[in-house]
Scaffold this active site. Structure first.
Site, PDB file in Angstrom:
ATOM      1  N   CYS A 186       0.800  -1.222   0.000  1.00 15.05           N
ATOM      2  CA  CYS A 186       0.000   0.000   0.000  1.00 15.05           C
ATOM      3  C   CYS A 186       0.833   1.272   0.000  1.00 15.05           C
ATOM      4  CB  CYS A 186      -0.937   0.007   1.210  1.00 15.05           C
ATOM      5  SG  CYS A 186      -1.989  -1.456   1.312  1.00 15.05           S
ATOM      6  N   HIS A 322      -2.204   8.360   6.435  1.00 18.77           N
ATOM      7  CA  HIS A 322      -2.547   7.091   5.788  1.00 18.77           C
ATOM      8  C   HIS A 322      -4.016   6.789   6.051  1.00 18.77           C
ATOM      9  CE1 HIS A 322      -1.724   3.245   3.959  1.00 18.77           C
ATOM     10  NE2 HIS A 322      -2.128   2.591   5.040  1.00 18.77           N
ATOM     11  N   HIS A 362      -9.489   3.174  -0.271  1.00 19.70           N
ATOM     12  CA  HIS A 362      -8.078   2.792  -0.243  1.00 19.70           C
ATOM     13  C   HIS A 362      -7.687   2.270  -1.621  1.00 19.70           C
ATOM     14  CE1 HIS A 362      -4.256   1.407   0.869  1.00 19.70           C
ATOM     15  NE2 HIS A 362      -4.512   0.863   2.057  1.00 19.70           N
ATOM     16  N   SER A 639      17.598  35.715 -59.657  1.00 20.26           N
ATOM     17  CA  SER A 639      18.398  36.865 -60.100  1.00 20.26           C
ATOM     18  C   SER A 639      19.269  37.363 -58.946  1.00 20.26           C
ATOM     19  CB  SER A 639      17.481  37.961 -60.641  1.00 20.26           C
ATOM     20  OG  SER A 639      18.246  38.998 -61.238  1.00 20.26           O
TER      21      SER A 639
END
Length: 1024
Positions: A186, A322, A362, A639
Site C-alpha cells: 500500500c 494514511h 483505499h 536573379s
C-alpha cells in the site's frame, strides 16, 4: 533535545525537489481538476452497485444477496478503454495489456503535458512506479488455466507483470534514466516518489516520473465483509472516527513529475510544491505481526523525513495521513505522528489532519500518490479539504493531547511565519513506511521585460496544437478554447510558450495566431472566428527538407520589414550593419529609403537602390530565421536573390556581397533603357517567336517565361504573341535585365568579383543559371558571377532540383509570395510540396511580426523544425493547459477468453492468447478496426492466393481489417515477439517454414509472398 527549524535549515534550491506536473484518474474524477472539486466539496466517490452491475461481472446472485456482501466500490470509468494507436499498440496487444499499464501510460503522458515538458526534450528521464497485482491476467486472461511456457505465455507476462510497468513507460517516453518498478504494497507509490527524489538528488536523472496504479478486475464488484478484517461493513471509510470499522478498496492512478528545484526555477517551470524531505523505512519485527502496523517505525520515518528536509515539525500545519479507518491502525498512526512531532515541540492542536480515503477509499498501490496529489492541490489552493465522516473521535485517540485536529470541513489555510507545509504518510502491509514533507512553492518574480523580439505578453502569439488523428485535433482545439473562455484563463503568451516548447509535435496540426489582447480572443479564434488566423496541416512522417527562396528585383516596396526592424533586435542589427556598409556605395542611408518619407521611399524603384535594399532585407530575414532554428537544406535565389543565397551559404562575406550587389545595380542602371514581358507559354514557343534584340530572360515555370530586350523588339514580340493567341503582360521595369542589353555589365562585374573573398561555402544552393546544384568551382568562379547578370534565370529548373529529394517546404525569404506562386506552377502535380511566406506583399495591410509568425506556423504545420524558445526572451511561466484528448476504444478480453465482461470462452487446458474469430476490442470480426490512416503505402488488395493467406494471418495477429500487400509489418505495430508467433502460426496453418529473419527482412505481404511460395515448393520437393 528539542530541535528547531533554524537548526535544520538547508539551502532549498540545493536540496529541494520541485513537483512541476501531475495527473491522475481517481474514483469520480477523470482528471486532477475534478479531483480537487470533489475533495474541496466533500464528495464521497464510492459507487453503490446495483444488481445489473454485479451480474454483468459474473458475480452469482447467491453471493451478492448474502447479508455480509457490501455492494460498494470506488470505481474508475472506462478501465476497458485505451487509445492504443496513440501509443503504437495493435488492437490485439492492447487487449492483452494490463489495464493498469494502459492507464498509467495515459496518466504519465498527461503529467508531462501538465508540467509543460516535451518528453523528447528531457536529457535523462527516470520512471519510478508500481502497480497492484495483475488481476486482469489472473481473472480474465488465465482464469485458472494451466500454464505452458511458450511465446504466448511470455507475451502475456511482459504485457501484464508488474516488472514491466516502469520500463514500458520509459520506452514510450524515450526516457534513458533509471526505470524502476517499486513494490511495497500500500505504500508503493509514495515510496516511488521518495526513490525518484533520491535519484534526482544523486544526479541519476534530470526529470523523474513517480506514481502508482491500481485497477481491480473484476471491476464493478463489491466485497464480502468479515469481522476483524480491514474491510468496512457498510462501504464507508471513517478515518479517526469512533465509528471507524475499516476501509473500502478501490481503483485509481496518479503520477507526479519531479525536478530539482534549482533546475525547475532556472527553466521557468511552474512549481506546484517543493518536496523538502522524504524517508522510507520498515517496521522490522517490532510489532505484533507481519500485517500489523508498528508505532516505532512510523515515528522514525516521520522524524527522518523532517530531518532530511531541515524542517521543524511545528511549522508543519497539515498532515495527509494514511488513515485507513481501522480501530487499531488510526490510533497507532496518530501516536506515531505525535511522538515524531514531540522531538520538536510540546504544542498541541496546531496541525490539521485528514485522509483522502474518506473520499475515495483505499487505492492500495495508488493510495500514496492520491494522498500526495491531494496535498499538492491543498498547497496550490491554500485551502484544506474536509476529511469526511468524522463526528466523534476514536476513543483510543486523545486529540487534545496531540498536535493534531481532524479537519472535518473546508478551511482556508492561513499563512504563518514560515511557508505552508504538509506531511504525507503511506504505510504498506509488511511494514514499509514512507513519509514526505511538502512546502508551498517559493514566490517567483514577474517575467523579464521583453527586449523587443515581440515575444512579450503584449505581442501577437502563436498557439500550436497537434494530435495523432484529426478527431483528436478537433477535441484538443475545443478543450483549449474552453480553457481560455474560463475565469482562470492563462496568459496567452504563457500558453503559447507552453504549447510551443512543452508539447510533443504530432502529425495533425493547427496553428492559431492571437493578436495582443484578452484571453477571450484566443477562445474565439480557436473556435474559428477569423479563419485567416487559423491554419491546419498534415506534417506527414519524417522531417521535410527546407528550401529558402530569395526573390529578385521587383518585389521590393517601401517599409518592407519595418515591423521586424522595430520588434526584433537581431533583424535591426543586421539592417543597421548593411546600411553602414552601403553608405559610401549608395551615398545615402539605406534605412531612410526603406523606412523614411514617401520621397525617400520613391528611390526604391531605382535599380541601384532596389537591389541593395532587397539584399539587405533578405539577408536580415534569413539570419532571423536561422536564429529561430529554421535551417535550410537548400536555397534558390531569383536573379539578385542568388547573391543573398551565396552570402547566407558563406560563399561571399557580407561586405563583399553588399559591394557587388550595389555595383551590379549601378552598372545595370547605366545601361540603355529596355523592356520586359511576362509570357504564358513554354520556352520553346517563346523562343520561336523572338524578334532580333529580344532574349529569354527567365524561365519561371513550364509555361511561364520572361522576355527582355529593346522597346521596339519587345513591342514586336507582343504583337506576334497576340496573333498567336498567347497571353502576355509588360513588367514594370526600366531595363531589360538578363538580356543582351546587359552585356556591358559582365566585364566590370567579373573584375570586381575577382577582388572578393570567394570560398566554396558551407550551405548548399542551386544555381539559377544552370538549374543544378552549385559546384564549388562555380561558386568561386568570378566569371560565373559576372555572367550571372546576362544569362537567363532558370528558376523553374532550379526549384525542381531543390524539391527533387522528397517532401519539401519552400520558404520565401523576402517580400511577398511571388516565388511561392512560381514554385507551385513549376512543381504542379508534385506531391509533398508546401510553400511558406514570411513577409507581407506590396500594398498588403497587416503586421510584419504576425506575418512572420504565421509563416513559422505554416512551416511547422508542414513538419518543418522551428526552435520556438528563440521566439521568447528566456523562459516564460508554463501554463496549465488541457491534456491530450485520448481517442479511447474498447480493448478487453473477458474471463475465459470472451470478448466482454462475463462472457465465457471455450474451455481450455492451457493458456492460448491467439486472437479468436472476434476482434480483441470486443467487436465482431467484421467490425475489427480498419488499417491505420497515414501509412506510407496506399491500399493494394491481395493479388493471389498466397498473398490472401498471408494478409488473413496479419489481420488476425495485428487486429486490423483491410491490410494491403504493401503495408509494412513494423509500421502496423509488429515486433519480433509477434513475428515469432506469426511464423509459428504460418507453419501450423500454411504448412510452410519461414524463419523469423525472413519475415522481418520481407516486412510486407508482397515481399513475403515469394518467400512463402519458395518455402512451399521446397517442402513439396522434400515430401516422399
Amino acid at each position: 533535545m528539542t530541535l528547531r527549524d533554524g537548526d535544520l535549515t538547508t539551502d532549498p534550491t540545493a536540496t529541494g525537489i520541485a513537483v512541476v506536473g501531475m495527473a491522475g484518474r481517481f474514483p469520480g474524477a477523470e482528471d486532477i481538476d475534478a479531483y480537487w472539486r470533489n475533495l474541496r466539496d466533500g464528495v464521497e466517490s464510492i459507487t453503490r452497485l446495483v444488481e445489473e452491475d454485479l451480474l454483468a461481472e459474473g458475480i452469482e446472485r447467491a453471493e451478492f444477496e448474502r447479508p455480509e456482501y457490501v455492494r460498494a466500490a470506488p470505481l474508475l470509468d472506462g478501465v476497458d478503454l485505451f487509445d492504443a494507436r496513440f501509443f503504437g499498440f495493435t488492437a490485439r496487444e492492447a487487449a492483452l495489456l494490463d489495464p493498469q499499464q494502459r492507464l498509467f501510460l495515459e496518466c504519465a503522458w498527461h503529467a508531462m503535458e501538465h508540467a509543460g515538458i516535451d518528453p523528447a526534450a528531457v536529457r535523462s528521464g527516470g520512471v519510478f512506479a508500481g502497480a497492484n497485482m495483475p488481476a486482469y491476467l489472473m481473472s480474465n486472461l488465465l482464469g485458472g488455466r494451466r500454464i505452458v511456457l511458450d511465446s504466448a505465455v511470455f507475451e502475456l507476462q511482459i504485457h501484464n507483470d508488474k516488472d514491466y510497468l516502469a520500463t514500458r513507460t520509459a520506452h514510450q517516453l524515450g526516457f534513458t534514466g533509471p526505470a524502476l518498478s517499486v513494490q511495497t504494497a500500500c505504500s508503493t507509490s509514495l515510496v516511488a516518489v521518495h526513490e525518484a527524489a533520491q535519484s534526482l538528488r544523486a544526479g541519476a536523472c534530470d526529470v523523474a516520473l513517480a506514481g502508482g496504479v491500481c485497477v481491480r478486475v473484476p471491476h464493478r464488484v463489491g466485497y464480502r465483509y468479515e469481522r476483524g478484517l480491514i474491510y468496512s461493513p457498510d462501504g464507508h471509510c471513517r478515518p479517526f472516527d469512533a465509528e471507524a470499522r475499516g476501509t473500502v478498496f478501490g481503483s485509481g492512478v496518479g503520477v507526479v513529475v519531479l525536478r530539482r528545484l534549482a533546475d525547475a526555477l532556472a527553466d521557468g517551470d511552474r512549481v506546484l510544491a517543493v518536496l523538502k524531505g522524504s524517508a522510507v523505512n520498515n517496521d522490522g519485527s517490532d510489532k505484533v505481526g507481519y500485517t500489523s502496523p508498528g508505532v516505532t517505525g512510523q515515528e522514525q520515518v516521520v522524524l527522518q523525513a523532517l530531518r532530511a528536509g531541515g524542517v521543524d515539525a511545528r511549522t508543519v500545519t497539515a498532515v495527509e495521513a494514511h488513515g485507513t479507518a481501522t480501530p487499531i491502525g488510526d490510533p497507532i498512526e496518530v501516536n506515531a505522528l505525535t511522538r515524531a512531532h514531540r522531538h520538536f515541540t510540546e504544542d498541541t492542536g496546531y496541525c490539521a489532519i485528514g485522509s483522502v480515503k474518506s473520499n475515495i477509499g483505499h487505492l492500495e498501490t495508488a493510495a500514496g500518490i492520491a494522498s500526495l496529489i491531494k496535498a499538492v492541490l491543498q498547497l496550490q489552493h491554500r485551502e484544506l479539504a474536509p476529511s469526511l465522516h468524522f463526528r466523534t473521535p476514536n476513543p483510543r485517540i486523545d486529540f487534545d493531547a496531540t498536535p493534531f485536529r481532524v479537519n472535518a470541513r473546508r478551511t482556508p489555510w492561513e499563512p504563518g511565519g514560515t511557508p505552508r507545509r504538509i506531511g504525507v504518510s503511506s504505510f504498506g502491509i509488511g511494514g514499509t513506511n514512507a513519509h514526505v514533507v511538502l512546502e508551498e512553492p517559493p514566490a517567483v518574480g514577474p517575467p523579464p521585460e521583453p527586449v523587443g523580439n515581440g515575444s512579450g505578453a503584449d505581442g501577437p502569439q502563436l498557439l500550436l496544437l497537434s494530435a495523432r488523428t484529426p478527431q483528436a485535433l478537433e477535441a484538443a482545439t475545443d478543450r483549449l478554447a474552453g480553457r481560455f473562455a474560463g475565469p482562470d484563463a492563462p496568459e496567452v503568451a504563457d500558453a503559447a510558450y507552453t504549447l510551443q516548447t512543452g508539447r510533443r509535435p504530432m502529425r495533425h496540426r493547427r496553428a492559431v495566431l492571437v493578436p495582443p489582447g484578452p484571453a477571450g480572443a484566443a477562445s474565439l479564434l480557436l473556435g474559428g472566428a477569423e479563419p485567416d488566423r487559423s491554419r491546419q496541416g498534415d506534417a506527414g512522417t519524417g522531417r521535410p527538407r527546407t528550401v529558402f527562396l530569395f526573390p529578385g528585383q521587383g518585389t521590393q516596396f517601401p517599409m518592407m520589414g519595418h515591423g521586424l526592424y522595430t520588434a526584433d533586435p537581431g533583424f535591426a542589427t543586421d539592417i543597421d550593419r548593411s546600411a553602414r556598409l552601403l553608405r559610401a556605395e549608395l551615398g545615402l542611408d539605406l534605412r531612410e529609403v526603406l523606412y523614411g518619407t514617401a520621397a525617400d521611399a520613391g528611390r526604391l524603384t531605382s535599380t541601384e537602390v532596389a537591389q541593395p535594399a532587397l539584399f539587405a532585407t533578405e539577408y536580415a530575414l534569413a539570419r532571423l530565421l536561422l536564429r529561430r532554428g529554421v535551417v535550410p537544406d537548400d536555397m534558390v535565389g531569383h536573379s539578385v536573390g542568388e547573391f543573398t543565397a551565396a552570402c547566407v551559404a558563406g560563399v561571399l562575406p557580407l561586405e563583399d556581397a553588399l559591394h557587388l550587389v550595389a555595383l551590379r545595380g549601378r552598372l545595370m542602371r547605366e545601361q540603355p533603357p529596355g523592356a520586359m514581358l511576362s509570357v504564358e507559354a513554354t520556352e520553346e514557343t517563346v523562343g520561336s517567336l523572338l524578334p532580333p534584340g529580344v532574349s529569354i530572360a527567365a524561365v519561371n515555370a513550364p509555361a511561364l517565361c520572361v522576355a527582355a530586350g529593346t522597346e521596339a523588339g519587345v513591342s514586336a514580340l507582343e504583337r506576334a504573341l497576340a496573333g498567336a493567341g498567347v497571353a502576355a503582360r509588360r513588367l514594370h521595369t526600366s531595363h531589360a535585365f538578363h538580356s543582351a542589353m546587359m552585356d556591358p555589365v559582365v566585364g566590370p562585374l567579373t573584375e570586381a568579383v575577382r577582388g572578393a573573398a570567394l570560398v566554396p561555402g558551407e550551405r548548399p544552393f542551386v544555381s539559377g543559371v544552370t538549374g543544378e546544384p552549385i559546384t564549388p568551382e562555380q561558386a568561386t568562379d568570378p566569371e560565373y558571377w559576372g555572367d550571372h547578370a546576362r544569362r537567363p534565370v532558370r528558376f523553374a529548373d532550379a526549384v525542381r532540383t531543390a524539391a527533387s529529394k522528397g517532401r519539401t517546404v519552400l520558404v520565401e525569404v523576402g517580400p511577398g509570395s511571388t516565388l511561392s506562386t512560381l514554385s507551385r506552377a513549376a512543381l504542379a502535380g508534385r506531391r509533398g510540396i508546401s510553400t511558406v511566406r514570411t513577409m507581407r506583399r506590396p500594398g498588403e495591410a497587416g503586421n510584419d511580426l504576425e506575418t512572420l509568425l504565421l509563416g513559422l506556423g505554416d512551416l511547422w504545420l508542414a513538419g518543418g523544425e522551428v526552435q520556438w524558445r528563440a521566439l521568447h526572451d528566456g523562459p516564460r511561466p508554463r501554463a496549465a493547459l488541457p491534456g491530450y484528448p485520448f481517442q479511447r476504444e474498447r480493448h478487453w478480453i473477458g474471463p475465459g477468453g470472451g470478448r466482454g465482461a462475463g462472457t465465457a470462452g471455450p474451455p481450455a487446458q492451457t493458456v492460448d492468447v491467439r486472437p479468436p474469430p472476434s476482434a480483441p476490442n470486443g467487436s465482431p470480426a467484421q467490425e475489427r478496426p480498419t488499417r491505420p490512416t497515414g501509412l506510407r503505402s496506399g491500399y493494394t488488395a491481395p493479388r493471389d492466393e498466397t498473398e490472401k493467406r498471408i494478409v488473413a494471418l496479419w489481420e488476425e495477429f495485428l487486429g486490423f481489417e483491410g491490410i494491403g500487400v504493401n503495408d509494412d509489418f513494423f509500421e502496423l505495430g509488429g515486433h519480433s515477439l509477434l513475428g515469432t508467433q506469426l511464423v509459428n502460426r504460418m507453419r501450423d496453418t500454411l504448412g510452410v517454414t519461414v524463419s523469423l529473419r525472413e519475415l522481418l527482412s520481407h516486412p510486407t505481404p508482397a515481399k513475403l509472398g515469394p518467400v512463402v511460395t519458395a518455402a512451399s515448393a521446397d517442402g513439396a520437393a522434400e515430401s516422399p
